[in-house]
Design a protein around this motif. Structure first.
Motif, PDB file in Angstrom:
ATOM      1  N   GLN A  66       1.185  -0.994  -0.231  1.00 18.99           N
ATOM      2  CA  GLN A  66       0.126   0.276  -0.030  1.00 18.99           C
ATOM      3  C   GLN A  66       0.913   1.300   0.420  1.00 18.99           C
ATOM      4  O   GLN A  66       0.229   2.555  -0.158  1.00 18.99           O
ATOM      5  CB  GLN A  66      -0.969   0.191   1.665  1.00 18.99           C
ATOM      6  CG  GLN A  66      -2.098  -1.012   1.849  1.00 18.99           C
ATOM      7  CD  GLN A  66      -2.631  -1.422   2.384  1.00 18.99           C
ATOM      8  OE1 GLN A  66      -3.331  -0.176   3.015  1.00 18.99           O
ATOM      9  NE2 GLN A  66      -3.791  -2.199   2.684  1.00 18.99           N
ATOM     10  N   THR A  79     -14.929  17.160  -6.139  1.00 17.05           N
ATOM     11  CA  THR A  79     -14.707  14.808  -6.060  1.00 17.05           C
ATOM     12  C   THR A  79     -14.519  15.962  -7.822  1.00 17.05           C
ATOM     13  O   THR A  79     -15.128  16.646  -8.477  1.00 17.05           O
ATOM     14  CB  THR A  79     -15.785  14.494  -5.917  1.00 17.05           C
ATOM     15  OG1 THR A  79     -15.953  14.766  -4.878  1.00 17.05           O
ATOM     16  CG2 THR A  79     -15.195  13.128  -6.105  1.00 17.05           C
ATOM     17  N   SER A  87      -8.123  12.122  -1.086  1.00 16.35           N
ATOM     18  CA  SER A  87      -8.569  10.983  -0.875  1.00 16.35           C
ATOM     19  C   SER A  87      -8.820  10.395  -2.243  1.00 16.35           C
ATOM     20  O   SER A  87      -9.426  10.720  -2.834  1.00 16.35           O
ATOM     21  CB  SER A  87      -9.361  10.677   0.129  1.00 16.35           C
ATOM     22  OG  SER A  87      -9.174  11.020   1.257  1.00 16.35           O
ATOM     23  N   THR A 145      -9.909   6.832  -4.583  1.00 14.50           N
ATOM     24  CA  THR A 145     -10.004   5.961  -4.241  1.00 14.50           C
ATOM     25  C   THR A 145     -10.530   5.507  -6.058  1.00 14.50           C
ATOM     26  O   THR A 145     -11.098   6.043  -7.054  1.00 14.50           O
ATOM     27  CB  THR A 145     -11.868   5.936  -3.647  1.00 14.50           C
ATOM     28  OG1 THR A 145     -11.785   6.538  -2.071  1.00 14.50           O
ATOM     29  CG2 THR A 145     -11.913   4.868  -3.269  1.00 14.50           C
ATOM     30  N   SER A 199     -12.020   2.242  -8.074  1.00 13.24           N
ATOM     31  CA  SER A 199     -13.602   1.318  -7.936  1.00 13.24           C
ATOM     32  C   SER A 199     -14.111   1.051  -9.646  1.00 13.24           C
ATOM     33  O   SER A 199     -12.909   0.768 -10.053  1.00 13.24           O
ATOM     34  CB  SER A 199     -14.928   2.065  -7.763  1.00 13.24           C
ATOM     35  OG  SER A 199     -14.512   3.132  -7.727  1.00 13.24           O
ATOM     36  N   SER A 210     -10.018  -5.032  -0.959  1.00 15.54           N
ATOM     37  CA  SER A 210     -10.457  -3.295  -0.395  1.00 15.54           C
ATOM     38  C   SER A 210      -9.758  -2.425   0.190  1.00 15.54           C
ATOM     39  O   SER A 210      -9.850  -1.509   0.692  1.00 15.54           O
ATOM     40  CB  SER A 210     -12.804  -3.159   0.468  1.00 15.54           C
ATOM     41  OG  SER A 210     -12.178  -4.183   1.060  1.00 15.54           O
ATOM     42  N   ASP A 254      -7.762   0.019  -1.529  1.00 10.48           N
ATOM     43  CA  ASP A 254      -8.720   0.728  -3.203  1.00 10.48           C
ATOM     44  C   ASP A 254      -8.586   2.732  -2.969  1.00 10.48           C
ATOM     45  O   ASP A 254      -8.929   2.942  -3.468  1.00 10.48           O
ATOM     46  CB  ASP A 254     -10.428   0.176  -3.096  1.00 10.48           C
ATOM     47  CG  ASP A 254     -10.347  -0.976  -3.171  1.00 10.48           C
ATOM     48  OD1 ASP A 254      -9.180  -1.599  -3.969  1.00 10.48           O
ATOM     49  OD2 ASP A 254     -11.279  -1.639  -3.070  1.00 10.48           O
ATOM     50  N   THR A 255      -8.124   2.795  -1.244  1.00  8.19           N
ATOM     51  CA  THR A 255      -7.897   4.165  -0.930  1.00  8.19           C
ATOM     52  C   THR A 255      -6.849   4.705  -0.564  1.00  8.19           C
ATOM     53  O   THR A 255      -6.195   4.066   0.499  1.00  8.19           O
ATOM     54  CB  THR A 255      -8.916   4.133  -0.006  1.00  8.19           C
ATOM     55  OG1 THR A 255     -10.765   4.344  -0.402  1.00  8.19           O
ATOM     56  CG2 THR A 255      -9.146   5.960   0.570  1.00  8.19           C
ATOM     57  N   LYS A 256      -6.231   5.647  -0.926  1.00 11.61           N
ATOM     58  CA  LYS A 256      -5.085   6.816  -0.297  1.00 11.61           C
ATOM     59  C   LYS A 256      -5.408   7.760  -0.238  1.00 11.61           C
ATOM     60  O   LYS A 256      -6.068   8.417  -1.162  1.00 11.61           O
ATOM     61  CB  LYS A 256      -3.792   6.210  -1.516  1.00 11.61           C
ATOM     62  CG  LYS A 256      -2.982   6.440  -0.673  1.00 11.61           C
ATOM     63  CD  LYS A 256      -1.640   6.134  -1.198  1.00 11.61           C
ATOM     64  CE  LYS A 256       0.130   5.753  -0.448  1.00 11.61           C
ATOM     65  NZ  LYS A 256       0.423   4.717   0.695  1.00 11.61           N
ATOM     66  N   SER A 257      -5.192   8.327   1.079  1.00 11.16           N
ATOM     67  CA  SER A 257      -5.016   9.655   1.663  1.00 11.16           C
ATOM     68  C   SER A 257      -3.563  10.817   1.515  1.00 11.16           C
ATOM     69  O   SER A 257      -1.863  10.029   2.009  1.00 11.16           O
ATOM     70  CB  SER A 257      -5.692   9.829   2.722  1.00 11.16           C
ATOM     71  OG  SER A 257      -7.245   8.977   1.981  1.00 11.16           O
TER      72      SER A 257
END
Length: 389
Positions: free
Chosen positions: A168, A266, A300, A302, A304, A314, A317-320
C-alpha cells in the motif's frame, strides 16, 4: 548472536517469490572484539564488496545497548571510508517490511544511513536518514523530496524503526517507539541498508540490528492506489492531481474508475482499454485540478469498478494525503536573485528553476537574473552581487 530464520516449511522457487517470512537479527555478541563484521559474517558486506578493511566496521565493547558488544563508525572529512551494507535477501516491493536498530550519537556528532531500493547497490536510493549533531533528524530522497523530520536524544541509546507496508506504499518512521513520520514514497521498494559516515562529524555506535519481511499473497483481482500526487503551494492556487494505480493481483487490469475528494470537491475519471499486468502501475492524470485550501485538508483517491466489478481486497482501494498550503503575506512577494551569464554552461539549471518558481508561484515571485561578463551585464549589480556568490 546473529541469526536468519525462514518461517514456513516450503519456500516457493517460482511465481511471485517466496511466501515464507524472513527475519534477521544481530546483537554482535557472537563476534570477538576487533572482528570485522563483513569478514566474519555472510550477512554483512560493504559498498564495494571488499570486507575486512577500511570500508568494514569493527566490533567494540566500549558501549552496548544490550550485552557488551556493538559496532562503531567514525568518518573522515571526505566521507567514509567505512561503508557497511546489510542486504535484505532481495528487493522487496510487496508485503510488510520492518527494520530496527539502536544508535548512540554523542552531542555534536552525526549519523547517516540510507536504504537502497535495488539489489545492485548504488542504483536507486529509497530513503536518506540524517541524524544531526543538534538532536534533530531529517528524512528525504531524490524522488519525493523531504519526507519527515523530528527529534532524538543525544548521548543515549535511541531505538530507530522503519515499518513499511510495501503493498500500500505506507512508510512509517519511529524513534523510541513514537511514530515521527508517515509518508508515501516515490521509490516504494527496499533491498538493503547502507551505514556511511558523511564527514568527520559522523561518529556513532550501532547495536541490536534486525529486520523482518512478511510476504503479501496476491489475490486474483486487485487494484490498489499506491501514490497520490498533489503538489503543495500557496492557498488558492490550482494544482494538477495525479495518482498511481497498482495491480496487486494476478489478473491483468483492463478498466477501472478512480476519484479524488478534496475540500468538498470530487474529481472522477474512467480508465478503459488498458492492460496493467501484475505488480505494475498505471499513471492517472485527472482532467480537473484541485484548488489548495487554507489549513490542513485530506485528499483521498479511491479506485473502484475494477474490470467492471469489485476486486478481492478493499484494504488498498483508497489512499489519502494531508495538504497544508502556505498563506502568503498580504502585499508581499519573494525576490530571488540568480547569478548567470551567457558564457555559463551550468546556468541552464538556474534558468530552469527560475521558470519553475515563476510558474509555481506566479504573482508572489520576482526572479532577477544578474548577468556577468556578457552583453546583458549591469555593472553595478554585477559588482555588488559578485562577492556574495
Amino acid at each position: 548472536m546473529k541469526k536468519i530464520t525462514l518461517l514456513g516449511a516450503v519456500a516457493l522457487l517460482f511465481g511471485y517469490g517466496s511466501l515464507s517470512a524472513q527475519s534477521f537479527s544481530d546483537d554482535f555478541e557472537s563476534y570477538n572484539v576487533g572482528d570485522y563484521i563483513g569478514a566474519n559474517s555472510s550477512n554483512w558486506t560493504t559498498w564495494s564488496g571488499t570486507t575486512g578493511g577500511a570500508e568494514d566496521a569493527k566490533v567494540v565493547n566500549d558501549k552496548a545497548a544490550s550485552g557488551t558488544n556493538s559496532i562503531y563508525f567514525a568518518g573522515s572529512a571526505a566521507g567514509g571510508p567505512q561503508d557497511v551494507v546489510l542486504p535484505f535477501q532481495g528487493a522487496h516491493e510487496t508485503g510488510e517490511f520492518v527494520y530496527a536498530m539502536k544508535m548512540f550519537i554523542e552531542s555534536g556528532k552525526t549519523a547517516y544511513f540510507n536504504f537502497q531500493a535495488e539489489t545492485a547497490i548504488g542504483t536507486t536510493w529509497a530513503l536518506d536518514c540524517n541524524f544531526n549533531g543538534d538532536g534533530t533528524f531529517t528524512l528525504n530522497n531524490g524522488v519525493s523530496g523531504s519526507m519527515g523530520l523530528g527529534l532524538y536524544n543525544n548521548d543515549a541509546w535511541v531505538n530507530v524503526e522503519l515499518k513499511i507496508n510495501l503493498s500500500q506504499n505506507i512508510w512509517q518512521f519511529y524513534v523510541d517507539g513514537t511514530m515521527e513520520s508517515e509518508f508515501q514514497n516515490g521509490t516504494n521498494k527496499i533491498a538493503s541498508l547502507d551505514l556511511f559516515p558523511l564527514d568527520a562529524t559522523g561518529q556513532w555506535w550501532v547495536d541490536d540490528v534486525s529486520y523482518s519481511v512478511t510476504p503479501y499473497t496476491l489475490p486474483t483481482l486487485n487494484a490498489g492506489v499506491s501514490y497520490v500526487g498533489i503538489e503543495n503551494g500557496l492557498v488558492g492556487f490550482a494544482r494538477e492531481v495525479t495518482a498511481k494505480v497498482r495491480n496487486l493481483g494476478t489478473t491483468d487490469l483492463t478498466s477501472f474508475d478512480i476519484s479524488v475528494s478534496y475540500n468538498g470537491a470530487t474529481l472522477n475519471e474512467t480508465v478503459t482499454g488498458v492492460t496493467v499486468t501484475s505488480l505494475t502501475e498505471y499513471d492517472v492524470t485527472f482532467s480537473g485540478t484541485a484548488t489548495l485550501a487554507a489549513g490542513t485538508n485530506v485528499a483521498s483517491v479511491t479506485v473502484s469498478n475494477v474490470n467492471g466489478g469489485t476486486d478481492d481486497d478493499s484494504a488498498d482501494d483508497t489512499k489519502s494525503m494531508n495538504i497544508t498550503p502556505i498563506t502568503p503575506g498580504a502585499g508581499k512577494v519573494v525576490v530571488g536573485e540568480e547569478a548567470t551569464g551567457t558564457w555559463c554552461p551550468w546556468c541552464t539549471r538556474g534558468t530552469h528553476f527560475m521558470h519553475v518558481m515563476e510558474e509555481s508561484y506566479k504573482g508572489y515571485w520576482a526572479g532577477i537574473a544578474v548577468h556577468n561578463g556578457d552583453p546583458m551585464v549591469v555593472s553595478e549589480y554585477d559588482q555588488g552581487i559578485g562577492a556574495l556568490i
